[in-house]
Design a protein around this motif. Structure first.
Motif, short mmCIF file in Angstrom:
data_model
loop_
_atom_site.label_atom_id
_atom_site.label_comp_id
_atom_site.label_asym_id
_atom_site.label_seq_id
_atom_site.Cartn_x
_atom_site.Cartn_y
_atom_site.Cartn_z
N ASN A 194 0.82 -1.22 0.00
CA ASN A 194 0.00 0.00 0.00
C ASN A 194 0.85 1.27 0.00
O ASN A 194 0.75 2.09 0.88
CB ASN A 194 -0.93 0.03 1.21
CG ASN A 194 -0.18 0.20 2.52
OD1 ASN A 194 0.94 -0.26 2.67
ND2 ASN A 194 -0.79 0.87 3.47
N GLY A 195 1.66 1.45 -1.00
CA GLY A 195 2.42 2.69 -1.11
C GLY A 195 3.86 2.42 -1.48
O GLY A 195 4.35 1.30 -1.41
N TRP A 201 -8.40 0.86 4.15
CA TRP A 201 -8.51 2.29 4.47
C TRP A 201 -8.22 3.14 3.23
O TRP A 201 -8.92 4.12 2.96
CB TRP A 201 -7.53 2.61 5.60
CG TRP A 201 -7.69 3.98 6.15
CD1 TRP A 201 -6.83 5.03 6.02
CD2 TRP A 201 -8.77 4.48 6.96
NE1 TRP A 201 -7.29 6.12 6.67
CE2 TRP A 201 -8.49 5.81 7.26
CE3 TRP A 201 -9.95 3.90 7.43
CZ2 TRP A 201 -9.34 6.60 8.02
CZ3 TRP A 201 -10.80 4.69 8.19
CH2 TRP A 201 -10.49 6.02 8.48
N LYS A 202 -7.21 2.75 2.48
CA LYS A 202 -6.88 3.49 1.25
C LYS A 202 -8.00 3.40 0.23
O LYS A 202 -8.33 4.37 -0.45
CB LYS A 202 -5.58 2.96 0.65
CG LYS A 202 -4.34 3.27 1.47
CD LYS A 202 -4.00 4.75 1.43
CE LYS A 202 -2.69 5.03 2.13
NZ LYS A 202 -2.35 6.47 2.10
N GLU A 259 -10.79 5.62 1.12
CA GLU A 259 -10.49 7.00 0.75
C GLU A 259 -10.76 7.24 -0.73
O GLU A 259 -11.26 8.30 -1.13
CB GLU A 259 -9.04 7.33 1.09
CG GLU A 259 -8.77 7.46 2.58
CD GLU A 259 -7.32 7.81 2.88
OE1 GLU A 259 -6.46 7.61 1.98
OE2 GLU A 259 -7.04 8.27 4.00
N GLU A 260 -10.42 6.25 -1.57
CA GLU A 260 -10.69 6.40 -3.00
C GLU A 260 -12.18 6.51 -3.27
O GLU A 260 -12.62 7.33 -4.08
CB GLU A 260 -10.08 5.22 -3.76
CG GLU A 260 -8.56 5.22 -3.80
CD GLU A 260 -8.00 4.06 -4.61
OE1 GLU A 260 -8.80 3.23 -5.10
OE2 GLU A 260 -6.77 3.98 -4.75
N CYS A 283 -10.22 -3.69 -3.40
CA CYS A 283 -9.08 -3.91 -2.50
C CYS A 283 -8.05 -4.84 -3.15
O CYS A 283 -6.84 -4.60 -3.08
CB CYS A 283 -9.55 -4.51 -1.18
SG CYS A 283 -10.48 -3.38 -0.13
N TYR A 290 -6.25 -2.94 -5.84
CA TYR A 290 -5.34 -1.96 -5.23
C TYR A 290 -4.06 -2.64 -4.75
O TYR A 290 -2.94 -2.19 -5.01
CB TYR A 290 -6.03 -1.28 -4.05
CG TYR A 290 -5.18 -0.27 -3.32
CD1 TYR A 290 -5.17 1.06 -3.69
CD2 TYR A 290 -4.39 -0.66 -2.24
CE1 TYR A 290 -4.39 1.99 -3.01
CE2 TYR A 290 -3.60 0.24 -1.56
CZ TYR A 290 -3.61 1.57 -1.94
OH TYR A 290 -2.82 2.47 -1.28
N TRP A 333 0.04 -2.24 -6.12
CA TRP A 333 1.17 -1.85 -5.30
C TRP A 333 2.20 -2.97 -5.14
O TRP A 333 3.38 -2.70 -4.92
CB TRP A 333 0.69 -1.34 -3.95
CG TRP A 333 0.19 0.07 -4.07
CD1 TRP A 333 -1.10 0.49 -4.03
CD2 TRP A 333 0.99 1.23 -4.31
NE1 TRP A 333 -1.16 1.85 -4.22
CE2 TRP A 333 0.10 2.32 -4.40
CE3 TRP A 333 2.35 1.45 -4.46
CZ2 TRP A 333 0.55 3.62 -4.63
CZ3 TRP A 333 2.80 2.74 -4.70
CH2 TRP A 333 1.91 3.80 -4.78
N ARG A 359 -3.12 3.78 11.84
CA ARG A 359 -3.50 4.10 10.46
C ARG A 359 -4.21 5.44 10.38
O ARG A 359 -3.79 6.34 9.68
CB ARG A 359 -4.37 2.98 9.89
CG ARG A 359 -3.64 1.64 9.85
CD ARG A 359 -4.54 0.51 9.37
NE ARG A 359 -3.85 -0.76 9.52
CZ ARG A 359 -3.95 -1.55 10.58
NH1 ARG A 359 -4.69 -1.18 11.59
NH2 ARG A 359 -3.29 -2.69 10.64
#
Length: 1001
Positions: A69-70, A112-113, A116-117, A137, A140, A144, A448
């Motif tokens: 995730n990032g 959580w990400k 947000e999207e 999810c 996503y 990543w 988080r």
């Protein structure tokens, strides 16, 4: 004498080092090319094949999965670099050291990400169908994984990148479910309504590993709980017991007050309070009221309440005969909802260190509160649960219904809601507020969302720590035994993990989220899971059906498949069973990676196998190390690892934690573009990574300088070995003692470096090799042998020499033989840390025909006889004298009395004859790099000589050399000793030129 105008140019007779290996590494540009070469070469696959062909013993570092995730940051880069150094060094030490990278793909970080999207598109999570949300999810995480994979690969990490393990692969999800069901079948799975940490912002339970502790300001209140009735007619009547709390919002959920029978309590009468004019507000205390408080805390309570005068009327002792045992809720008069008795309960958690000596007890919102409630014989069904998943009071709570404890959305997300001020206001109106104020506490926050969490009792699934398992031991006992059998680096890690396991509560494994591996349990109407309620044969069959479905369709198969599809084939009615829809704690996912990443891939034995090493940050003692330990102990009665290694974190030059908000972060990509990843690897290996590592531009520049020195050392040897073949090698027995000393140093280093790699001490390795290259090689050996290397006869000319000059040929052959041994060892010893540069050097060296890559080599074995402590002791004496001579010559150069050391012919007075005897068979002038030298045994010398404070008994007189300067070697010599055919060079140089002329024609 030859006329200078017609003097011969001797340069073509010299050997000057030559290599295509550039002085500068050009790392930022060249590193991607090396990675491409390794990929094209299929280096990782060849390493595996080579190890298999050697019959190498397997050695496994199991990769702790990062979240997908990032972008990676400097901490994750350092983590992967340490792992790569470990794996490469074990491979080169002769093991079959595979590296399987992995990713953690479920859980809140990703969910959580994705939320947000969706929020950015105007949708809440509740607006999105669960299946669509899970698909988002999964997509996503997949995105990543690909990004991070490329970023990790750019660090030079070698591994099975084409087939990593992912917790979201269907086979992984099925394996996680299998591990969960296996654990449930042992009877350790229990359901309860204990207070757990709950995030209103994320609407889920959190484990200890998912929170961080931060300071925050909170209201503090002192509250009067009226006494229902005083039974003792001879004791002074008391009006109320006083409690103290920093969570006013929990007062509506109060069901008891706790005391400690070891504390001395008193009844205190308020006699005088501060005036409203003096304070600017009216105190809540009332003159004449009689309050029960711990004697030790009376002063602080009355100070907070602005009571200026009070009197102790009598003592109250709890636990034996007590004048009262029932209180009233402070809001009892406001609404019948609060008009229930409040019992006094004995609790060892109550102290008189702070507060009032009484503890307000809301069993739905505190672990101690819950424990004292249950221990008093009361049931969990009696616990009032008046706070919902959003952290708001339920609608049935008078006056407060719907009020939030913490704001869960908007710009003020995570800030206090309406609950605290409204409860305080109601208490003031009731007349039962004694005092109020503000204080700072260190409290749990979600790592988080960064928002505070609350404690809330909700039905959850736990793994019992203290319920005896199949082997008769509890999970706690099995885990503690496994910790004692595990080796820790640093050793303090054992105590840290042990203390956490000793005191931890039952393992909360359920989460109320969408994106995760489901808790694949059916519960009957009695609340029993099918793993306990069904006969084993039937439960096993149901478990197999569940695992098969998930292996084919992933976690979606559990949520999307009707319950009857699982139950009816076994003769079970879906009407009698409820399907659980909670998901597993993501730490359970990562705790089972040993099962599907190692066991099911056949890397280790399915039941008894262990990874050799788990390596992560020190925060994972409460995270991955612990969840992996507990899961494996619950299913197999053992730890999944033999060793645990922890690293610290990265801080700036001042020791401050790196943060984008204060602008002190450095990204891996930034270092790669400016300096190269090799520099980051050197920085990682050169510090004590088991502690917090400091980094800054200046610190990185220090690593750049280290790189430059190491590269130049390797470059010099590549040049010095130009044209080298094994045919030139000279046996150790025929070598001068200086070369045999270097071989001794290599033997010493081999022992030290292998030992340091075994215990993951890279800092020691870098220190040993930097010192060896800078001192033993550059400042001593290369310096001394430079003349021999350049001016002694080349190997190919030795056939033209007569026996009288053989010593010169052997000296140069010995030097090149030793340099070949040094180069091979430096290339392999440094390859785990500097894989790019050592690969480049390898392909420019005489070793390139031995393998396709330096990373397919092993650390060379030390031949018997290289280690020679007596010889080392002798050379230590020589170097003691040499250091004083070198110091004296440096002074002469600085004062411009000489230009080069060859212009000197020092006289050295030495008091200790043992130091002179050490030079037997050696030419001191060669060792001092002077044109002459005389050693004189003398207990004292006339004044004026050079000495060093730490070396007594050695005095140097750096006199100038006599004679003329050799036009080939630049040594000063007596022209009377010259060869008549070559009067301008020394006799050694003349013989070398004659041999060259014979061979070169």
């Amino acid at each position: 004498m030859t006329d200078s105008l017609t003097a011969r140019d001797y340069r073509d007779t010299l050997f000057l080092p030559s290599t295509e290996f550039p002085m500068r590494g050009g790392l930022p540009k060249r590193e991607p090319d090396w990675i491409k070469r390794w990929d094209d070469l299929k280096l990782y696959e060849k390493m595996r094949a080579d190890a298999k062909a050697r019959g190498a013993e397997q050695w496994i570092l199991h990769d702790g999965p990062p979240y997908a995730n990032g972008h990676i940051h400097l901490g994750t880069a350092m983590n992967k670099i340490v792992k790569d150094i470990i794996v490469r060094s074990h491979q080169m030490a002769g093991f079959d050291a595979a590296y399987l990278p992995g990713w953690d793909c479920h859980g809140l970080p990703i969910e959580w990400k994705v939320e947000e999207e969706f929020r950015s598109k105007g949708k809440t999570k509740d607006d999105v169908p669960p299946g669509e949300f899970r698909a988002a999810c999964r997509a996503y995480a997949e995105k990543w994984v690909d990004i991070q994979k490329a970023e990790f690969r750019a660090l030079g990490i070698e591994g099975e990148w084409d087939n990593p393990y992912l917790t979201m692969k269907f086979e992984s999800e099925a394996s996680i479910v299998g591990e969960f069901l296996r654990m449930a079948m042992t009877g350790s799975l229990v359901r309860g309504a204990k207070p757990i940490m709950w995030s209103p912002v994320e609407r889920t339970a959190l484990a200890e590993a998912e929170v961080e502790y931060q300071d925050r300001k909170v209201p503090v209140i002192w509250v009067k709980f009226p006494i229902a009735q005083m039974d003792d007619p001879f004791a002074p009547n008391a009006d109320a017991v006083v409690i103290w709390t920093t969570t006013p919002w929990t007062i509506p959920a109060n069901q008891a007050v706790s005391f400690n029978s070891d504390i001395d309590y008193g009844i205190y009468e308020v006699q005088e309070v501060a005036s409203e004019e003096e304070l600017g507000f009216k105190p809540y205390a009332v003159v004449g009221e009689r309050l029960v408080i711990a004697d030790k805390l009376a002063d602080s309570v009355f100070d907070a309440a602005k009571v200026s005068k009070w009197k102790r009327l009598d003592g109250v002792k709890f636990g034996t005969t007590t004048s009262f045992d029932q209180l009233l809720h402070p809001l009892h008069a406001m609404d019948p909802f609060f008009a229930h008795d409040i019992p006094l309960l004995a609790g060892e958690h109550v102290t008189d260190d702070a507060g009032t000596g009484f503890v307000h007890t809301a069993p739905a919102h505190g672990e101690d509160d819950f424990n004292v409630w249950v221990e008093s014989g009361r049931t969990t069904q009696e616990i009032r649960q008046i706070v919902d998943a959003d952290g708001c009071y339920t609608p049935d709570v008078p006056r407060f219904g719907g009020m939030d404890i913490i704001r869960t959305s908007g710009k003020k997300r995570g800030e206090p809601g309406k609950a605290n001020p409204e409860v305080i206001k109601a208490l003031a109106e009731s007349g039962n507020l004694l005092a109020r104020g503000m204080t700072t506490i260190r409290d749990a926050h979600s790592w988080r969302s960064k928002a505070p969490v609350i404690r809330r009792a909700t039905p959850q699934w736990f793994i019992s720590m203290d319920k005896p398992g199949p082997n008769g031991k509890t999970l706690r006992e099995n885990a503690l035994k496994a910790i004692d059998e595990t080796e820790f680096f640093p050793a303090v890690g054992r105590n840290r993990l042990r203390s956490m396991v000793e005191g931890r509560p039952d393992w909360l494994i359920s989460r109320q989220r969408n994106w995760g591996v489901p808790i694949t349990i059916f519960v009957n109407k009695s609340g029993q899971p099918h793993t306990a309620a069904l006969p084993k044969e039937q439960a096993d069959a149901l478990n197999d059906a569940i695992k098969t479905a998930i292996s084919k369709g992933g976690v979606e198969a559990w949520f999307d498949t009707p319950a009857e599809d699982f139950l009816s084939p076994l003769g079970l009615s879906a009407n009698e069973w409820d399907k659980v829809t909670d998901v597993l704690d993501v730490w359970f996912d990562s705790g089972t990676t040993h099962a599907f990443a190692l066991r099911e891939r056949g890397i280790i034995d399915p039941e008894t196998g262990q990874a050799d090493l788990y390596m992560e940050g020190s925060d994972q003692h409460r995270g991955w190390f612990q969840s992996s330990l507990l899961e494996c102990c619950a299913t197999r009665g053992m730890a999944p690892y033999k060793q645990v290694l922890t690293h610290g974190f990265i801080v700036d030059a001042d020791g401050k934690k790196m943060s984008k908000s204060i602008g002190n972060t450095i990204e891996p990509e930034q270092i790669q573009k400016q300096y190269g990843i090799e520099i980051l690897r050197i920085w990682t290996a050169s510090g004590d990574y088991t502690e917090d590592l400091r980094i800054s531009d200046e610190i990185i520049k220090g690593s750049v300088e280290t790189y430059r020195k190491l590269r130049n050392t390797v470059r010099y040897m590549l040049g010095a070995l130009d044209g080298w073949t094994e045919e030139e090698a000279l046996p150790k027995e025929d070598m001068p003692s200086l070369e045999r000393w270097v071989l001794h140093r290599l033997a010493e280093l081999d022992q030290q470096i292998r030992a340091a790699y075994t215990v993951y001490d890279f800092k020691r390795i870098m220190s040993l090799l930097i010192n060896f290259c800078g001192v033993d090689l550059s400042a001593v050996y290369f310096d001394i042998r430079k003349d021999s290397l350049y001016c002694d006869p080349r190997f190919e000319t030795l056939s033209a020499w007569d026996d009288k000059t053989a010593r010169y040929g052997n000296r140069r052959r010995a030097a090149r033989t030793v340099m070949a041994a040094v180069l091979e060892r430096l290339l392999t010893w440094l390859a785990p840390v500097m894989p790019f540069t050592m690969e480049e050097a390898f392909l420019e060296s005489h070793l390139k025909s031995s393998a396709e890559s330096v990373h397919l080599l092993q650390f060379p074995k030390t031949p018997e006889g290289w280690l020679n402590t007596d010889l080392a002791a002798r050379w230590a004496k020589i170097f003691t004298v040499r250091r004083v001579v070198t110091g004296a010559l440096e002074v002469e150069r600085r004062e411009k009395r000489i230009g080069a050391s060859l212009e000197a012919a020092p006289k050295v007075y030495i008091a200790d004859k043992a130091l002179i005897d050490a030079f037997k068979g050696e030419d001191p002038a060669d060792l001092f790099i002077t044109s002459g030298a005389k050693l004189i045994h003398s207990a004292s010398a006339e004044g004026g000589g050079f000495t060093l404070d730490d070396t007594s008994g050695v005095v140097v007189y750096p006199e100038k050399a006599d004679g003329i300067k050799c036009r080939r070697s630049w040594k000063y010599f007596d022209p009377a000793t010259a060869d008549p055919d070559f009067p301008d060079i020394t006799r050694r140089d003349a013989l070398a030129v004659k041999a060259w002329d014979k061979v070169a024609g």
